[in-house]
Design a protein around this motif. Sequence first.
Motif, short mmCIF file in Angstrom:
data_model
loop_
_atom_site.label_atom_id
_atom_site.label_comp_id
_atom_site.label_asym_id
_atom_site.label_seq_id
_atom_site.Cartn_x
_atom_site.Cartn_y
_atom_site.Cartn_z
N LYS A 70 16.87 2.06 77.52
CA LYS A 70 16.26 2.85 78.66
C LYS A 70 16.45 4.64 78.38
CE LYS A 70 16.85 -0.47 82.46
NZ LYS A 70 15.51 -0.68 82.37
N VAL A 71 15.44 5.12 78.16
CA VAL A 71 15.33 6.38 77.53
C VAL A 71 15.12 7.57 78.80
CG1 VAL A 71 14.39 7.86 75.64
CG2 VAL A 71 14.96 5.71 75.10
N ILE A 72 15.73 8.54 78.71
CA ILE A 72 15.75 9.65 79.73
C ILE A 72 15.54 10.91 78.96
CG2 ILE A 72 16.59 10.76 81.81
CD1 ILE A 72 18.32 8.05 82.08
N ILE A 73 14.64 11.75 79.32
CA ILE A 73 14.56 13.05 78.76
C ILE A 73 15.14 14.18 79.63
CG2 ILE A 73 12.82 14.97 78.49
CD1 ILE A 73 12.99 13.48 75.88
N TRP A 74 16.07 14.87 79.31
CA TRP A 74 16.66 16.06 79.82
C TRP A 74 15.89 17.41 79.75
CZ3 TRP A 74 20.99 15.83 83.32
CH2 TRP A 74 21.43 16.98 83.65
N VAL A 75 15.39 18.13 80.79
CA VAL A 75 14.59 19.05 80.73
C VAL A 75 15.08 20.27 81.40
CG1 VAL A 75 12.36 20.01 81.26
CG2 VAL A 75 12.56 17.83 80.59
N SER A 76 15.29 21.30 80.85
CA SER A 76 15.89 22.65 81.41
C SER A 76 14.78 23.74 81.67
CB SER A 76 16.94 23.26 80.30
OG SER A 76 16.24 23.48 79.14
N ASP A 77 13.56 23.52 81.33
CA ASP A 77 12.35 24.39 81.33
C ASP A 77 11.33 23.46 81.84
OD1 ASP A 77 10.26 26.06 81.38
OD2 ASP A 77 10.53 26.66 79.42
N GLU A 78 10.89 23.55 83.09
CA GLU A 78 9.97 22.83 83.84
C GLU A 78 8.22 23.40 82.92
OE1 GLU A 78 10.29 26.06 86.85
OE2 GLU A 78 11.54 24.93 85.58
N LYS A 79 8.33 24.30 82.25
CA LYS A 79 7.10 24.66 81.64
C LYS A 79 7.28 24.34 80.05
CE LYS A 79 5.60 26.80 85.29
NZ LYS A 79 4.51 26.16 85.91
N ASN A 80 8.16 23.55 79.61
CA ASN A 80 8.13 22.94 78.28
C ASN A 80 6.97 22.44 77.89
OD1 ASN A 80 8.74 21.05 76.11
ND2 ASN A 80 10.62 22.06 76.26
N GLN A 81 6.39 22.83 76.74
CA GLN A 81 4.97 22.41 76.30
C GLN A 81 4.85 20.91 75.89
OE1 GLN A 81 3.71 25.20 73.26
NE2 GLN A 81 3.38 26.86 74.68
N GLN A 82 6.25 20.45 75.79
CA GLN A 82 6.07 19.01 75.38
C GLN A 82 6.29 18.00 76.40
OE1 GLN A 82 9.37 19.30 72.06
NE2 GLN A 82 8.15 17.73 71.33
N LEU A 83 6.14 18.59 77.65
CA LEU A 83 6.25 17.79 78.74
C LEU A 83 4.84 16.66 79.20
CD1 LEU A 83 7.65 19.90 81.58
CD2 LEU A 83 8.75 17.73 80.68
N ALA A 84 3.94 17.34 78.76
CA ALA A 84 2.66 16.44 78.88
C ALA A 84 2.80 15.16 78.00
CB ALA A 84 1.27 17.20 78.62
N VAL A 86 5.61 13.97 76.19
CA VAL A 86 6.58 12.93 76.54
C VAL A 86 6.30 12.26 77.93
CG1 VAL A 86 8.51 14.09 75.38
CG2 VAL A 86 7.97 14.72 77.96
N PHE A 87 5.49 12.42 78.87
CA PHE A 87 5.17 11.98 80.10
C PHE A 87 4.26 10.67 79.47
CE2 PHE A 87 2.09 11.47 83.56
CZ PHE A 87 3.02 10.64 84.67
N LYS A 88 3.14 11.04 78.64
CA LYS A 88 2.56 9.89 78.10
C LYS A 88 3.15 8.86 77.42
CE LYS A 88 -0.46 12.68 76.44
NZ LYS A 88 -1.53 13.48 75.59
N LEU A 89 4.39 8.88 77.13
CA LEU A 89 5.13 8.03 76.26
C LEU A 89 5.83 7.04 77.50
CD1 LEU A 89 7.24 10.16 73.58
CD2 LEU A 89 5.27 8.80 73.28
N GLY A 90 5.71 7.20 78.69
CA GLY A 90 6.07 6.39 79.61
C GLY A 90 7.52 6.06 79.50
N LEU A 91 8.44 7.25 79.46
CA LEU A 91 9.96 6.87 79.28
C LEU A 91 10.34 6.41 80.71
CD1 LEU A 91 10.67 10.20 77.41
CD2 LEU A 91 10.15 7.57 76.32
N ASP A 92 11.66 6.17 80.51
CA ASP A 92 12.27 5.56 81.95
C ASP A 92 12.56 6.72 82.83
OD1 ASP A 92 12.87 2.42 81.41
OD2 ASP A 92 13.44 3.57 79.48
N GLY A 93 13.11 7.91 82.45
CA GLY A 93 13.37 9.08 83.61
C GLY A 93 13.13 10.35 82.56
N TYR A 94 12.84 11.18 83.77
CA TYR A 94 12.61 12.49 83.42
C TYR A 94 13.22 13.38 84.31
CZ TYR A 94 8.54 10.72 80.93
OH TYR A 94 7.82 9.98 80.11
N PHE A 95 14.50 13.83 83.64
CA PHE A 95 15.56 14.56 84.58
C PHE A 95 15.29 16.18 84.31
CE2 PHE A 95 19.04 11.16 84.80
CZ PHE A 95 18.03 10.29 85.26
#
Length: 208
Positions: A70-84, A86-95
């Motif tokens: 189960k893979v979760i991405i930990w994000v400190s900047d909501e404007k991170n350019q990779q968000l779109a 990693v979202f398309k990867l369908g991970l289990d969590g976006y923290f």
Amino acid sequence: MNIIFIKRPSLLREGIVELLQRKLHNKKVYACDVTDLKAYERICGMVMIDITIDSPDLNLVHYFKQLGKKVIIWVSDEKNQQLAHVFKLGLDGYFYQGMEEKELLDAIYTIESGRKYIHPILSASLLEEYVRVNDKQPKQPMGILSNREWEVLQLLSEGYNNLDIAANLYLSDKTVKNYISSILKKLNVPDRTNAVLKAVKEEWLYIS
């Protein structure tokens, strides 16, 4: 399900691990950098990965997905350019780094139960970018929601609150709440934000 938090050493990392270890009595929680990863990967079923440590190729994300973790991405900047992406990867969590203690624990329990979690602060950025690069006509499948529920979900995606939806569809506020509860149950999501995100990702909704 044991947890590993892959993040560079910091007071924040140690604080998160200490909190989780104290609250999750039936789990082991570990922290590591990429250099000592091998010591923990086999004994952990859930992996939290700081997006900055895995940029730009997201090799760790892909590696642990292949292992069935189960893979979760930990994000400190909501404007991170990779968000779109990693979202398309369908991970289990976006923290999000600013999560409160209860949010963090609830999110982990949500993921452990087999559902996905996206922090509300990240949702707006993810949705905005995903819609921008995936501007397609909707393909609403038969048998998932009723026609009225699709109408309610469409208005939710446009930012309408319950009272606005009620006025727009000539319904009572109570009826709207019932429709929303039904939508969340049928889509197996915890809240309206995740309902909209799921519908957009599956190309069930079009947002202008």
